[in-house]
Design a protein around this motif. Sequence first.
Motif, short mmCIF file in Angstrom:
data_model
loop_
_atom_site.label_atom_id
_atom_site.label_comp_id
_atom_site.label_asym_id
_atom_site.label_seq_id
_atom_site.Cartn_x
_atom_site.Cartn_y
_atom_site.Cartn_z
N SER A 175 -30.09 55.91 -65.55
CA SER A 175 -28.71 55.63 -65.13
C SER A 175 -28.04 56.84 -64.48
CB SER A 175 -27.88 55.16 -66.34
OG SER A 175 -27.94 56.11 -67.39
N SER B 263 -19.62 45.95 -62.54
CA SER B 263 -20.93 45.96 -63.20
C SER B 263 -20.83 46.41 -64.64
CB SER B 263 -21.89 46.88 -62.43
OG SER B 263 -22.02 46.48 -61.09
N LEU C 239 -21.61 44.16 -67.92
CA LEU C 239 -22.59 44.65 -68.89
C LEU C 239 -21.99 44.73 -70.29
CD1 LEU C 239 -25.33 46.01 -69.62
CD2 LEU C 239 -24.27 48.18 -68.98
N PRO D 157 -17.44 47.89 -57.35
CA PRO D 157 -18.71 47.35 -57.88
C PRO D 157 -19.17 48.04 -59.16
CG PRO D 157 -18.86 47.70 -55.51
CD PRO D 157 -17.60 48.35 -55.96
#
Length: 227
Positions: free
Chosen positions: A70, A113, A117, A109
Motif C-alpha cells: 500500500s 476507495s 474499504l 478516488p
Amino acid sequence: MMMTNLFSVFDPSSTFNMSMNWLSSLIMMLILSSMFWVIPSKNLYMLKFVSLKLHSEFKTLMGPSAFMGSSVMFITLFIFIVINNFMGLFPYIFTASSHMTLTLTLSLPIWISLMLLGWINYTTHMFAHLVPQSTPGPLMPFMVLIESISNVIRPLTLAVRLMANMVAGHLLMTLLGNQTANASSFVLMGLILTQILLLTLESAVAVIQSYVFAVLSTLYASEITSH
C-alpha cells in the motif's frame, strides 16, 4: 478586469480547441532519457533513496495491519505531484496541480476507495471512529455529526490545500513579474532578487505540499486499517 487577466495565466486553454496543457503532467516522462530507466545513474539512486525513505515512513504511519504494497501507491502519488509542481515552475509550462480538476481527481478516488474499504470490511471499526474515547453521553450525537462532516470534507480539504498553495506562489511571482516592464534599474535588481528567493521558496513548497498530500492520505488509510 485586472483580476481576470491575473488569473487567466491558470486557464487550461490551447490551440486546436483542445486542452493540450494537461499533457504537462506527462512531459517529465518524455524528457527523461532511457539511461534513467536502463542503466543505474545518480538520478536513479536519488529516486531509490527517496522512495526507500518514504516507504519506511509510510509503513510506520500505516502500522503493521496495513496491506502489503500500500505504501507504493502513496509513494507514486508523491512523485507524481512533485513532478507536476516542479513543472509549473518552468516558464510557459501549464501548472496542472494548481487546478481543482487535477487535485480533486487525485483526492476523491482515494477517499472513496478508503470509505468503501472501511465500511464494507470494518463496519464496526468505522462506527467506533465517529465517537472518540471518553466522550460524555450528551455530547455523543454532536460528536458523530462533527466527525461525519470532517470525514466528508477530507477530499475537498486535500484538493484545496494543494491547489491554493500552488496558486498563491504563482500569483505572487506573476504580480512581481508584471512590474519589471516599467521598473528602474535599482528596482529591477530588487525584483529579480525577490523573484529568485520566491522561486527557491516555491521549490520547497512544491516538495512540502506533495509530502503533506501523501502523508495525509496515508494517515486516512491508517485510520481504517489499524484496528
